[in-house]
Design a protein around this motif. Structure first.
Motif, short mmCIF file in Angstrom:
data_model
loop_
_atom_site.label_atom_id
_atom_site.label_comp_id
_atom_site.label_asym_id
_atom_site.label_seq_id
_atom_site.Cartn_x
_atom_site.Cartn_y
_atom_site.Cartn_z
N LEU A 54 -4.63 11.04 -0.45
CA LEU A 54 -5.40 9.82 -0.70
C LEU A 54 -6.14 9.88 -2.04
O LEU A 54 -6.59 8.84 -2.53
CB LEU A 54 -6.39 9.56 0.44
CG LEU A 54 -5.74 9.28 1.81
CD1 LEU A 54 -6.82 9.06 2.86
CD2 LEU A 54 -4.82 8.07 1.73
N ASN A 55 -6.27 11.06 -2.62
CA ASN A 55 -6.85 11.13 -3.96
C ASN A 55 -5.90 10.53 -4.99
O ASN A 55 -6.33 9.81 -5.90
CB ASN A 55 -7.18 12.58 -4.32
CG ASN A 55 -8.34 13.13 -3.51
OD1 ASN A 55 -9.28 12.42 -3.21
ND2 ASN A 55 -8.27 14.41 -3.16
N SER A 56 -4.62 10.83 -4.83
CA SER A 56 -3.63 10.28 -5.76
C SER A 56 -3.23 8.85 -5.41
O SER A 56 -2.93 8.04 -6.30
CB SER A 56 -2.37 11.17 -5.78
OG SER A 56 -2.67 12.47 -6.22
N TYR A 57 -3.22 8.54 -4.10
CA TYR A 57 -2.77 7.23 -3.64
C TYR A 57 -3.79 6.63 -2.67
O TYR A 57 -3.54 6.51 -1.47
CB TYR A 57 -1.39 7.35 -2.97
CG TYR A 57 -0.37 8.05 -3.82
CD1 TYR A 57 0.18 7.43 -4.94
CD2 TYR A 57 0.02 9.37 -3.54
CE1 TYR A 57 1.11 8.08 -5.75
CE2 TYR A 57 0.95 10.02 -4.34
CZ TYR A 57 1.48 9.37 -5.43
OH TYR A 57 2.39 10.02 -6.22
N PRO A 58 -4.97 6.25 -3.17
CA PRO A 58 -6.03 5.75 -2.29
C PRO A 58 -5.65 4.46 -1.57
O PRO A 58 -6.19 4.17 -0.50
CB PRO A 58 -7.22 5.53 -3.24
CG PRO A 58 -6.60 5.39 -4.60
CD PRO A 58 -5.39 6.28 -4.58
N GLU A 59 -4.72 3.69 -2.15
CA GLU A 59 -4.33 2.42 -1.52
C GLU A 59 -3.66 2.62 -0.17
O GLU A 59 -3.64 1.71 0.67
CB GLU A 59 -3.41 1.62 -2.46
CG GLU A 59 -2.07 2.25 -2.75
CD GLU A 59 -2.06 3.23 -3.90
OE1 GLU A 59 -0.96 3.55 -4.41
OE2 GLU A 59 -3.15 3.71 -4.30
N TYR A 60 -3.11 3.82 0.07
CA TYR A 60 -2.44 4.07 1.34
C TYR A 60 -3.43 3.99 2.51
O TYR A 60 -3.01 3.76 3.65
CB TYR A 60 -1.77 5.45 1.30
CG TYR A 60 -0.96 5.77 2.54
CD1 TYR A 60 0.29 5.17 2.74
CD2 TYR A 60 -1.43 6.66 3.51
CE1 TYR A 60 1.04 5.45 3.87
CE2 TYR A 60 -0.68 6.94 4.64
CZ TYR A 60 0.55 6.34 4.83
OH TYR A 60 1.27 6.60 5.95
N PHE A 61 -4.69 4.11 2.24
CA PHE A 61 -5.71 4.00 3.29
C PHE A 61 -5.66 2.64 3.99
O PHE A 61 -6.07 2.50 5.14
CB PHE A 61 -7.09 4.22 2.68
CG PHE A 61 -8.22 4.11 3.66
CD1 PHE A 61 -8.53 5.14 4.53
CD2 PHE A 61 -8.97 2.94 3.72
CE1 PHE A 61 -9.57 5.03 5.44
CE2 PHE A 61 -10.02 2.82 4.64
CZ PHE A 61 -10.32 3.86 5.50
N TRP A 73 0.81 -1.22 0.00
CA TRP A 73 0.00 0.00 0.00
C TRP A 73 0.84 1.28 0.00
O TRP A 73 0.29 2.38 -0.01
CB TRP A 73 -0.89 0.01 1.24
CG TRP A 73 -1.50 -1.31 1.56
CD1 TRP A 73 -1.30 -2.06 2.67
CD2 TRP A 73 -2.39 -2.07 0.74
NE1 TRP A 73 -2.00 -3.23 2.61
CE2 TRP A 73 -2.69 -3.26 1.43
CE3 TRP A 73 -2.98 -1.85 -0.51
CZ2 TRP A 73 -3.54 -4.23 0.93
CZ3 TRP A 73 -3.83 -2.82 -1.02
CH2 TRP A 73 -4.11 -3.99 -0.31
N ILE A 74 2.15 1.14 0.05
CA ILE A 74 3.03 2.31 0.12
C ILE A 74 3.54 2.64 -1.28
O ILE A 74 4.26 1.83 -1.88
CB ILE A 74 4.18 2.07 1.11
CG1 ILE A 74 3.60 1.94 2.53
CG2 ILE A 74 5.21 3.18 1.04
CD1 ILE A 74 4.62 1.64 3.59
N ILE A 84 4.76 9.60 -0.90
CA ILE A 84 3.64 10.11 -0.12
C ILE A 84 4.16 10.62 1.22
O ILE A 84 5.12 10.06 1.77
CB ILE A 84 2.57 9.00 0.10
CG1 ILE A 84 1.25 9.60 0.58
CG2 ILE A 84 3.06 7.93 1.06
CD1 ILE A 84 0.08 8.65 0.50
N ASP A 85 3.56 11.69 1.70
CA ASP A 85 3.88 12.22 3.02
C ASP A 85 2.93 11.56 4.01
O ASP A 85 1.72 11.83 3.98
CB ASP A 85 3.70 13.74 3.03
CG ASP A 85 3.96 14.36 4.40
OD1 ASP A 85 4.27 13.61 5.36
OD2 ASP A 85 3.83 15.59 4.51
N PRO A 86 3.43 10.70 4.90
CA PRO A 86 2.50 9.99 5.79
C PRO A 86 1.80 10.90 6.80
O PRO A 86 0.77 10.50 7.36
CB PRO A 86 3.42 8.99 6.51
CG PRO A 86 4.78 9.61 6.45
CD PRO A 86 4.83 10.35 5.14
#
Length: 346
Positions: free
Chosen positions: A275-282, A233-234, A268-270
């Motif tokens: 989350l719009n660009s990287y929704p999987e980080y959720f 997810w990262i 991504i900045d944690p």
């Protein structure tokens, strides 16, 4: 025999399983037959949370024995915060203020990372930007640290080449090696690093191939962790290598490194995830810990981490080479599957 039955039988004897919500729902999810790679990745994360991870970092009030440390933490690749592991270190008293550094090391030259924004070794746009490195006397660095507006830029002693032993050997005996850690790892440290800087200096999220014993001497560090099972997810991207350069008018520019290869880095900045660009980080399991003066964090190899700090925070960390064993094989397997899945979706 169902997974739910097995887990329920384990629960009375397992004090490491956290309360993460509706356990029955999670177990029902685990018993489903995965239909996609994303399902497989979610099961991997769920199993890790339910079997050996927790939402917080475990805390020990006293240093462990080598056997306890290895058995309960190293073998599980699980972090732990130890509150009194370094109570015998002279540095805890000597380094409380900058006076000792001025008196004993004022004329010593050190390598200092300088950036306009506190982001060294970090993505900026489509570039992976290294800091400008300057050599200066320790006393000059302390002058800037105590009066940050006196010089443009953000200054940080952070050179990671065992700079404590290479540039500040006078300090080594004040932070002696922790025998329980070296005995558990079965080796001596590969590097010992010294960190001192501005509260605006941030270490972008990354992972290291080291077992990390990280101790704060003064102030505190805020560390955001992700277990290796969060790898799917990262998000990573390829960045062109560049470096900050200051001009005579003391402004900064970004210059590409001639002949430099592209660098894969976390994009991504944690602390403020897009989350719009990287929704999987959720789907990740972030774990936050604040390490205060006198506390030691065991940061296992291959764990992702992002660091920020209080003004003038002083810390020392010992790096031990990781064992390239089955956990490394599994990590690379997940990495390769993730890349293959990404290619297939393109």
């Amino acid at each position: 025999m169902s997974l739910k039955y097995v887990f329920r039988k384990m629960l009375p004897n397992c004090d490491n399983i956290p309360v993460t919500g509706d356990l029955d729902s999670e177990l029902d999810f685990l018993e489903q037959i995965p239909e996609t790679l994303e399902d497989c990745f979610k099961i991997l994360s769920t199993e890790a949370r339910d079997l050996y991870l927790s939402r917080t970092v475990p805390i020990l009030d006293h240093p462990p024995t080598p056997l306890q440390f290895y058995r309960d933490y190293v073998s599980y690749n699980r972090p732990v915060l130890i509150r009194s592991a370094v109570s015998h270190w002279p540095a805890l008293d000597l380094w409380r203020t900058n006076e000792y550094f001025r008196r004993e090391l004022g004329s010593t030259e050190v390598t200092v990372a300088v950036t306009p924004n506190g982001l060294a070794d970090s993505p900026v746009g489509d570039r992976f930007v290294l800091p400008e490195e300057r050599r200066m006397k320790f006393s000059k660095f302390l002058d800037i640290l105590e009066n940050p507006e006196s010089e443009p830029g953000i200054f940080y002693i952070q050179k990671q080449n065992s700079n404590l032993t290479q540039e500040l050997p006078q300090l080594v005996e004040q932070v002696p090696e922790l025998s329980w850690a070296s005995q558990a790892f079965g080796k001596s440290p590969d590097a010992v690093n010294f960190w001192l800087g501005d509260k605006r200096a941030v270490t972008s999220m990354h992972k290291d191939p080291y077992e990390n014993i990280y101790t704060v001497i003064r102030g505190y560090k805020d560390i955001l962790l992700h277990p290796p099972t969060d790898l799917p997810w990262i998000p990573y991207r390829q960045f062109t290598q560049a470096v900050y350069k200051s001009s005579q008018d003391k402004t900064f520019s970004i210059q590409d490194i001639e002949g430099g290869e592209t660098v894969p880095w976390i994009c991504i900045d944690p602390l403020n995830p897009d989350l719009n660009s990287y929704p999987e980080y959720f789907n990740t399991t972030p774990i936050k810990v604040r390490v205060y003066a006198g506390e030691t964090l065991y940061l296992p190899s291959l764990w992702f981490h992002h660091l920020s700090q209080s003004q003038g925070c002083v810390s020392v960390n010992y790096w031990y080479d990781m064992e390239f064993d089955i956990k490394y094989n599994y990590f690379n397997l997940i990495k390769n599957i993730k890349q293959l899945d990404k290619q297939n979706k393109c």
